[in-house]
Design an enzyme around this catalytic site. Structure first.
Site, PDB file in Angstrom:
ATOM      1  N   GLY A 309       0.807  -1.203   0.000  1.00 34.28           N
ATOM      2  CA  GLY A 309       0.000   0.000   0.000  1.00 34.28           C
ATOM      3  C   GLY A 309       0.842   1.254   0.000  1.00 34.28           C
ATOM      4  O   GLY A 309       0.407   2.302  -0.460  1.00 34.28           O
ATOM      5  N   PRO A 312       5.975   0.667  -4.449  1.00 32.07           N
ATOM      6  CA  PRO A 312       6.870  -0.421  -4.857  1.00 32.07           C
ATOM      7  C   PRO A 312       8.213  -0.371  -4.115  1.00 32.07           C
ATOM      8  O   PRO A 312       8.623   0.672  -3.628  1.00 32.07           O
ATOM      9  CB  PRO A 312       7.065  -0.169  -6.353  1.00 32.07           C
ATOM     10  N   VAL A 313       8.888  -1.528  -4.086  1.00 32.57           N
ATOM     11  CA  VAL A 313      10.212  -1.651  -3.469  1.00 32.57           C
ATOM     12  C   VAL A 313      11.169  -2.212  -4.521  1.00 32.57           C
ATOM     13  O   VAL A 313      10.863  -3.201  -5.185  1.00 32.57           O
ATOM     14  CB  VAL A 313      10.173  -2.581  -2.240  1.00 32.57           C
ATOM     15  N   LYS A 327      12.318   1.787  -0.936  1.00 32.12           N
ATOM     16  CA  LYS A 327      10.855   1.815  -0.856  1.00 32.12           C
ATOM     17  C   LYS A 327      10.377   3.166  -1.359  1.00 32.12           C
ATOM     18  O   LYS A 327      10.745   4.209  -0.837  1.00 32.12           O
ATOM     19  CB  LYS A 327      10.401   1.595   0.584  1.00 32.12           C
ATOM     20  N   ASP A 423       2.173  -3.769  14.360  1.00 33.45           N
ATOM     21  CA  ASP A 423       1.839  -4.598  13.192  1.00 33.45           C
ATOM     22  C   ASP A 423       2.815  -5.764  13.082  1.00 33.45           C
ATOM     23  O   ASP A 423       3.431  -5.974  12.039  1.00 33.45           O
ATOM     24  CB  ASP A 423       1.865  -3.747  11.930  1.00 33.45           C
TER      25      ASP A 423
END
Length: 634
Positions: A309, A312-313, A327, A423
């Site tokens: 979300g 892109p990496v 990132k 998380d």
């Protein structure tokens, strides 16, 4: 009450806590010292070579700092001796044992700690230094009998880098008690301070010869600057300098003024936005966008590692040879900008082997990028559930759980800032080339105030890993991370995600199935069928710890430091008498994206680095408060 008085005493000292907490400004940019020496845990002492060791006999408690009135050095302690009433953080010896030692006075006392002991050199001139650490084991003696079996084991860090793992004073003294041991280490001071960290990682013995005999111990510290590298270069006559500088300087000044005008004009266009995003104390190294574009070959799709979300990496290689993971924030991602600031604010403040390392960031116009160390084996969820040739045997799985537990224990109890990750899940745990775990994705992390019982905050995290009190009432403590760790541990044992609708009904929800097997004393059935060999005792111990970590009440869950001790078999795993809390089956929903309230957003496939699995992250976005205010807590 004693702890409170100790804290108050130390916190009101000149430049005390505030000096150490705000990114170490003590003496920064005003260096006055080339050395410092401390007689740990005792009065002032003078060595045979006439070095004066300043006294360090202040009373420390479970969480205290002490800074000298001259701001030359400081000491901090974290931890409480939990298995006895020992409130002392110093140890004393009889002088007769050091009769043959030229500096016997240095080893009559020692500073001890049950967990973490740090010494800081403040106001140091930048340069190369030699750190001399003096040790002597004066508590665990060598009589004939069981008392000689005691072992004190801890790690030594200099400037955040571990320079000695599993240091044992008696072992280095060839098994002798009351034998002086000196260890010298090189260190570089670049920001006018030096940090020496002695850390007990739960190893050794705890109760020999008496209860509470464990943790770091040190007798004296001496730090001196190395003057072996004098400045080089030819002396230039002042007249020659002036002859060249004056005519050239006038033209240069005019050019600089013109350039300065245009640079300032450009900066003003983005000042408000950058200040909003980067209003943090610990600012990381900043890369240029061109540098990262070249490192990733213009963000070539062939270098793409994954996408979440946030954006892109990409994999890349810097000019200095470092392999990195970049990132990239999606321009349209409002939540990503908030997480961008949270990751910088959090990761820049912590450093531990089981936390992913942030190399820096990039901010140019609308472009926002984070630069991390590259981890070859990607995320734990891919290794467990994805299509990969990577095989995790049982010892590796156990070490992964232990490493994650140590990383969380550091965030909760050891770092200068008390941090709740919020998380904890398999896709946010990355594996390096040696399959060592590193916790990543601090976009939802919050700083936690010790004085509060909990933070009442908007719910954010991933369904299946959320603690019940947090998911239902928004009550956040570090025990929310403990719950998430328990779920991850069960996933590692079983090799399956926490919910899988393709399985039989009684096996769909991992917590339910694990509890059912535990009730029938058949925990071994939970083990991944792909494991041909495993240690049954370790399996039961890990499952027992996981069930304790997922208890319904946060008060009944262990701290992460206690979970580490149980995993290492240093203490017994407490009996599990009630089923885990917040069984997902209680919600009985089929579409996980429907789990939202009026002020809650859900985002599919929102992962930290390289994960390709599909889980549902729940975040809330009621308003647009500045991110730093949100991190600290409502």
């Amino acid at each position: 009450m004693e702890t409170m008085l100790t804290w108050q005493k130390c916190s009101v000292l000149p430049s005390g806590l505030s000096c150490l907490q705000r990114n170490f400004p003590c003496g920064r940019n005003l260096p006055v010292y080339n050395n410092f020496s401390v007689k740990c845990g005792g009065p002032e002492a003078i060595s045979s070579n006439q070095i004066i060791y300043e006294r360090d006999n202040e009373t420390l408690g479970p969480a205290t700092y002490y800074v000298t009135s001259t701001n030359r050095w400081a000491v901090s302690n974290v931890g409480r001796f939990g298995d006895n009433n020992n409130s002392k953080y110093t140890s004393n010896s009889s002088s007769q044992f050091f009769a043959k030692t030229s500096d016997a006075e240095l080893f009559q006392t020692a500073r001890i700690s049950p967990a973490s002991l740090r010494y800081y050199g403040l106001g140091l001139v930048n340069g190369n230094y030699t750190v001399s650490l003096h040790f002597a084991e004066i508590t665990i003696l060598n009589p004939k009998g069981w008392e000689s079996l005691g072992r004190r084991v801890f790690d030594i860090y200099i400037q955040g880098n571990r320079v000695w793992k599993d240091f044992n004073i008696k072992k280095e003294a060839s098994g002798a008690s009351f034998q002086a041991v000196q260890k010298d280490f090189p260190a570089q001071v670049s920001e006018n301070y030096l940090e020496i960290h002695l850390f007990w990682a739960g190893k050794g013995t705890c109760c020999i010869p008496t209860a509470g005999t464990y943790g770091p111990s040190i007798s004296a510290i001496s730090v001196t600057r190395d003057f072996n590298n004098p400045p080089t270069g030819k002396k230039i006559k002042i007249g020659l300098i002036l002859g060249i500088f004056v005519p050239v300087g006038v033209v240069s000044c005019l050019s600089v003024l013109v350039l300065f005008y245009f640079v300032q004009r450009r900066k003003r266009l983005h000042r408000n936005k950058d200040e909003e995003l980067l209003g943090i104390d610990a600012r990381p190294y900043t890369f240029s966008y061109a540098e990262l574009k070249a490192a990733t070959t213009d963000f070539n799709p062939a270098n793409k590692l994954g996408e979440g979300g946030f954006g892109p990496v990409f994999k890349g290689t810097l000019n200095d040879g470092r392999v990195i993971a970049v990132k990239q924030l999606s321009v349209a991602s409002h939540q990503g900008k908030r997480q961008f600031v949270a990751e910088i604010a959090t990761i820049s403040a912590v450093q531990q082997r089981n936390l992913v390392k942030l190399y820096g960031c990039c901010i140019e116009g609308e472009k926002r990028l984070l630069v991390y160390e590259y981890l070859e084996n990607k995320s734990l969820d891919q290794a467990l559930f994805g299509k990969t040739s990577l095989y995790l045997d049982w010892p590796t799985r156990f070490d992964i759980c232990l490493g994650v537990a140590r990383g969380l224990a550091y965030l909760h109890e050891e770092s200068r800032l008390r941090i709740v990750h919020r998380d904890v899940k398999a896709s946010n745990i990355l594996l390096d080339s040696d399959l060592n775990p590193k916790i990543s994705d601090f976009g939802l992390a919050k700083l936690y105030d010790d004085k509060k019982t909990h933070i009442s905050t908007r719910v954010a995290g991933t369904i299946g890993y959320l603690a019940p009190e947090y998911a239902m009432r928004g009550h956040l403590t570090e025990k929310a991370d403990v719950f998430g760790f328990g779920v991850v541990a069960l996933e590692v044992v079983s090799g399956r995600p926490n919910s899988d609708t393709s399985l039989e009904e009684e096996k769909i929800y991992l917590l339910e199935w694990a509890w059912h097997l535990h009730q029938n004393n058949n925990e071994v059935e939970l083990v991944d069928a792909n494991l041909s060999e495993f240690n049954e005792e370790e399996v039961k111990r890990l499952i027992g710890v996981a069930l304790l970590c997922t208890q319904s009440s946060p008060q009944t869950r262990p701290s992460m430091s206690r979970a580490v001790a149980m995993l290492l078999a240093d203490i017994e795993v407490s009996a599990v008498t009630s089923q885990p809390g917040y069984l997902i089956s209680d919600w009985k929903f089929n579409d996980t994206t429907s789990f939202m309230s009026a002020d809650t957003q859900t985002t599919k496939t929102d992962h930290s680095h390289y994960s390709s699995s599909s889980s549902t992250r729940v975040t809330a976005d009621r308003d647009s408060k500045p991110m730093l205010q949100e991190i600290i807590g409502e």
